[in-house]
Design a protein around this motif. Structure first.
Motif, PDB file in Angstrom:
ATOM      1  N   UNK A  97      13.472   8.689   7.683  1.00 39.17           N
ATOM      2  CA  UNK A  97      14.269   9.653   6.926  1.00 39.17           C
ATOM      3  C   UNK A  97      14.617   9.140   5.545  1.00 39.17           C
ATOM      4  N   UNK A  98      14.854   7.828   5.422  1.00 41.04           N
ATOM      5  CA  UNK A  98      15.515   7.364   4.214  1.00 41.04           C
ATOM      6  C   UNK A  98      14.730   6.322   3.426  1.00 41.04           C
ATOM      7  N   UNK A  99      13.847   5.580   4.105  1.00 36.18           N
ATOM      8  CA  UNK A  99      13.267   4.423   3.427  1.00 36.18           C
ATOM      9  C   UNK A  99      11.957   4.749   2.714  1.00 36.18           C
ATOM     10  N   UNK A 100      11.689   4.013   1.617  1.00 41.00           N
ATOM     11  CA  UNK A 100      10.425   4.153   0.900  1.00 41.00           C
ATOM     12  C   UNK A 100       9.390   3.177   1.444  1.00 41.00           C
ATOM     13  N   UNK A 101       9.828   1.922   1.578  1.00 38.79           N
ATOM     14  CA  UNK A 101       8.922   0.918   2.129  1.00 38.79           C
ATOM     15  C   UNK A 101       9.648   0.165   3.226  1.00 38.79           C
ATOM     16  N   UNK A 102       8.888  -0.515   4.046  1.00 41.55           N
ATOM     17  CA  UNK A 102       9.501  -1.280   5.126  1.00 41.55           C
ATOM     18  C   UNK A 102       8.810  -2.642   5.245  1.00 41.55           C
ATOM     19  N   UNK A 103       9.635  -3.682   5.374  1.00 38.47           N
ATOM     20  CA  UNK A 103       9.099  -5.013   5.638  1.00 38.47           C
ATOM     21  C   UNK A 103       9.434  -5.374   7.080  1.00 38.47           C
ATOM     22  N   UNK A 104       8.404  -5.807   7.801  1.00 36.61           N
ATOM     23  CA  UNK A 104       8.587  -6.126   9.218  1.00 36.61           C
ATOM     24  C   UNK A 104       8.600  -7.640   9.399  1.00 36.61           C
ATOM     25  N   UNK A 105       9.602  -8.141  10.064  1.00 36.02           N
ATOM     26  CA  UNK A 105       9.674  -9.563  10.406  1.00 36.02           C
ATOM     27  C   UNK A 105       9.457  -9.723  11.904  1.00 36.02           C
TER      28      UNK A 105
END
Lengths: 323, 500
Positions: B207-215
């Motif tokens: 809904x809100x994020x442009x990019x995501x970093x996964x750890x």
């Protein structure tokens, strides 16, 4: 390239990191050892068997109180009334013994008084929901007043030899107070590490609400630690009264501070839940060695207090820095 | 717009016995909402603590707008324009809303006094800008958790931050409040603020994020554009394996009624609460924050007084005055807030797990160490806990492992009724499934489970029957087959739907 640089940095850090973890674990022991080395260099009479036994005898009074204080502080509380409880108990013991009552009656009554005052402390804290600081501050004042009333402000003397032996006697060269101290610490260690009660003490100090929700009867166990503190103050009263061969109306003034200092020096946090009885014994010995060393070095008694306070603060600061 | 705001390069951090972060990089643009996700223990919190100046890093560098910075303390972080809104609220309950917002940087007037008028006026404007009708003079302690969360956000915004880190900001918010927060975040983004958004609610990312970093396990898996990802792909990236089923629910034949409560009432919190739980049944209680559902569970457990009502266990009327009574009767309570209510953080895994059952493990006053050790080993094995030894201090464990410790504690009591309040709050997808699997196994063993939860998905996924509460009363009851998200939401919002 970069990973090379990083592993090099890691290598350079390694011995220091190891030193850090050693210091963390044994910081207070190292501080203690340092103190002993310095004092034995400065004074020839410091590192002698008779002086060391003397230190142990002097330490025993504070150490026994501090053992009780450890229980209280582990639950997150504090007991400021220990010095006054000691005074009341000492006066009751001396009063009964000087009136010719049997030894066990006198000592039994003294311990009972300590337990009763501790119980009162505990009930005010748990049932009355008064902050431990305030509750035991009140008891500090009441206890001192009771002592003055009971003694009329004068020392009580004329104690039997069998009683005096508890303060001045020896068991195969080891002073009786030291034997008492060792017993107190062994039993306290056993209680804190081996029993359900000990587990509850740590749990209550670590998170009272979680302990309650785990079915721990928080009020009862908290009350009991003040009873323990009261009884051990009375045990200390036995040693002090026997050593002085009299009960003094002003006995134990300010003892709560040395006891708290020993507990904190020993690594127990005032917030509760973390610490050990062994640490308290070390803390008490550090304070004792400082006292003894300053006397041996003939430091002006006025300055002694300043030095003692500064050393205690330094030791705790060092300990916090290393953690 | 797409100027790089923050770059964290090759960050590594170890704690005694744990490698928390290994060569992790993160890049956030100005005007971007950048989600940071990973299972518990993946290193999200550690990375943000390094950014916030709480932990020193072992290796790596941090660049703000292209220049290297050293962040040695939270104050420095704030001066650099970095604001972190922590999951645990850092507020002073006894102070007013305005005082909390301006804590440490109160508007002054000579000779160094607080300019109260200005402070209240500015706080008022700030709150109004957020669409909040909270009096800036109210004490924070009198606010609801959701309101406190919003005040915390207002505080962050008042600091003129260039980079805002939000750690699970919606955990305690209702749907409406969440929507309001999102509007706000979009607003910030439009103003060129960079936002790092941490959440376990993955649908929010879409809904809100442009990019995501996964750890994962302290390492960066990758950074992805949200529009090019699906939920399943994201979960796979986080977990590193395919999750076969999110809700391992099994149909267990129901036994006799084990818990029967009638007319439970506590003034101001809940009233006339009646329900029955059978052996082998999972009863879900849904409702918004403040609906009184958690308080009902606490009251049954003897942790909060009851003004009226009775409790029957296996048909027998019982009196429960304290948690100790409840435990003795075979009731367990998995609390909603593991750090505050569930665990003794400075104690070991061993001491935490056996705390409710020590009485069973003693001879005279002494704990039977060997028996205790055997029990602990079994417990660690049963729940597959990620611990190196039973003596490990629970404070140092990840959230998911901590939650397993809490649950394990109650397994030891061999409870016939287990009350579970928000059993999976703040833990990752993998750990959630393990907790659900455990609930299923318990139900199969004939335990009656009451699951109180604000997470609609798990209520729908795991319950045999669902009760919905609103403002202290039960407004609806649905059997599993008839429960839908819409119907539950409507009842939670106050529409009465009873007698299905």
């Amino acid at each position: 390239m970069e990973s090379d640089r990083r592993s090099l940095a890691a290598l350079r850090k390694l011995p220091l990191a190891r030193l850090g973890s050693v210091l963390r674990r044994f910081g207070i022991v190292i501080a203690f050892a340092l103190l002993v080395v310095i004092l034995s260099l400065l004074s020839e009479s410091f590192l002698t068997v008779s002086n060391l036994l003397n230190i142990a005898r002097q330490v025993s009074i504070n150490a026994v109180i501090a053992a009780g204080m450890t229980f209280v502080i582990l639950t997150g509380g504090i007991d400021l009334s220990v010095g006054s409880v000691l005074a009341v108990s000492g006066a009751v013991i001396a009063g009964l013994l000087s009136a010719g009552r049997p030894l066990l009656v006198g000592i039994g009554a003294g311990l009972a008084v300590g337990a009763a005052l501790g119980l009162l402390d505990g009930l005010i804290v748990t049932r009355g929901k008064v902050q431990p600081f305030i509750a035991t501050l009140g008891m500090l004042t009441i206890g001192r007043g009771l002592t003055l009333v009971y003694t009329g402000g004068r020392p009580i003397t004329g104690l039997p030899d069998a009683f005096v032996w508890l303060g001045a006697g020896e068991v195969s060269r080891i002073p009786v107070p030291v034997v008492i101290m060792i017993l107190v610490f062994l039993i306290s260690y056993g209680i804190l590490t081996q029993t359900v009660f000990g587990r509850y003490v740590y749990a209550i100090g670590g998170n009272e609400e979680a302990a309650r929700l785990s079915g721990v009867d928080v009020a009862t166990h908290k009350t009991l630690v003040y009873v323990i503190s009261g009884v051990l103050s009375a045990v200390s009263a036995v040693i002090l009264t026997a050593r002085l061969n009299s009960a003094q109306p002003t006995a134990g003034v300010g003892f709560e501070l040395d006891a708290i200092a020993a507990v904190v020096l020993g690594g127990t946090t005032l917030a509760g839940g973390e610490g050990s009885i062994g640490g308290t014994l070390q803390g008490a010995f550090i304070i004792g060695v400082i006292n003894n060393g300053l006397n041996l070095l003939n430091v002006n008694p006025f300055y002694q207090q300043v030095v003692k306070g500064a050393v205690i603060l330094l030791a705790v600061l060092l300990d916090r820095r290393l953690r | 717009m797409d100027a790089t705001l923050l770059e964290m390069r090759g960050i590594s951090k170890s704690f005694p016995g744990v490698r928390a972060l290994q060569d992790v990089s993160l890049e956030v643009l100005a005007g971007e909402v950048h989600a940071l996700v990973g299972e518990n223990g993946a290193g999200k919190s550690t990375l943000m603590r390094i950014l916030g100046g709480i932990y020193p890093r072992d290796a790596g560098e941090i660049l703000l707008r292209g220049s290297r910075v050293e962040i040695g303390s939270p104050t420095q972080a704030r001066q650099l324009g970095i604001t972190i809104i922590h999951q645990e609220l850092n507020q002073v309950p006894a102070l007013s809303v305005a005082e909390n917002i301006f804590l440490g940087r109160e508007p002054r007037r000579p000779p160094g006094l607080v300019n109260w008028d200005q402070m209240y006026a500015r706080a008022g404007r700030l709150l109004a800008g957020l669409g909040l009708s909270i009096d800036p003079r109210r004490r924070v302690g009198t606010l609801t958790v959701a309101e406190q969360q919003l005040v915390e956000i207002a505080k962050a915004l008042s600091a003129d931050a260039e980079l805002v880190v939000m750690d699970e900001p919606t955990a305690a918010l209702t749907v409406e409040e969440t929507e309001r927060l999102f509007r706000f975040i979009r607003d910030l983004r439009a103003r060129g603020v960079g936002i790092i958004y941490i959440t376990h609610r993955l649908e929010e990312i879409f809904k809100i994020a442009d990019r995501v970093t996964v750890l994962r396990d302290g390492q960066r898996v990758g950074t992805y554009t949200v529009a090019e990802l699906t939920m399943d792909e994201l979960i796979r990236l986080m977990v590193g394996r395919q999750l076969t089923e999110k809700f391992p629910k099994e149909d267990v034949p129901l036994g006799s009624p084990v818990l029967d409560v009638r007319g439970l009432t506590r003034q101001g919190l809940f009233r006339d609460i009646s329900f029955v739980v059978h052996r082998g049944e999972i009863l879900g209680i849904a409702g918004l924050i403040g609906s009184g559902k958690a308080e009902v569970a606490h009251a049954i457990f003897g942790a909060g007084p009851l003004d009226a009502g009775e409790i029957l266990l296996d048909g027998q009327r019982v009196i429960i005055r304290s948690p100790a009574d409840a435990i003795a009767l075979g009731i367990g309570l998995v609390t909603e807030d593991r750090k505050r209510l569930g665990l003794v953080l400075p104690m070991s895994v061993r001491a935490n797990i056996t705390l409710p059952v020590l009485r069973r493990l003693r001879t005279a006053f002494v704990v039977r160490r060997a028996d205790e050790t055997a029990l602990i080993r079994q417990a660690i094995h049963d729940l597959d806990m990620a611990v190196t030894s039973p003596e490990q201090i629970v404070r140092n464990l990840s959230g998911g492992t901590q939650q397993k410790v809490v649950v394990s504690k109650w397994l030891q009591t061999r409870a016939r009724v287990l009350l579970m309040v928000e059993p999976t709050r703040g833990i990752d997808v993998g750990a959630k499934v393990e907790i659900y699997r455990l609930m299923t196994a318990l139900a199969r063993r004939g335990v009656g489970i009451v699951m109180v939860s604000s997470e609609m998905e798990e209520v729908l996924g795991m319950s045999d029957r669902i009760l919905v509460m609103h403002e202290g009363v039960i407004t609806a009851e649905f059997p599993r087959a008839q429960a839908t998200q819409e119907a539950i939401m409507a009842s939670a919002a106050g529409r009465v739907h009873r007698g299905v």
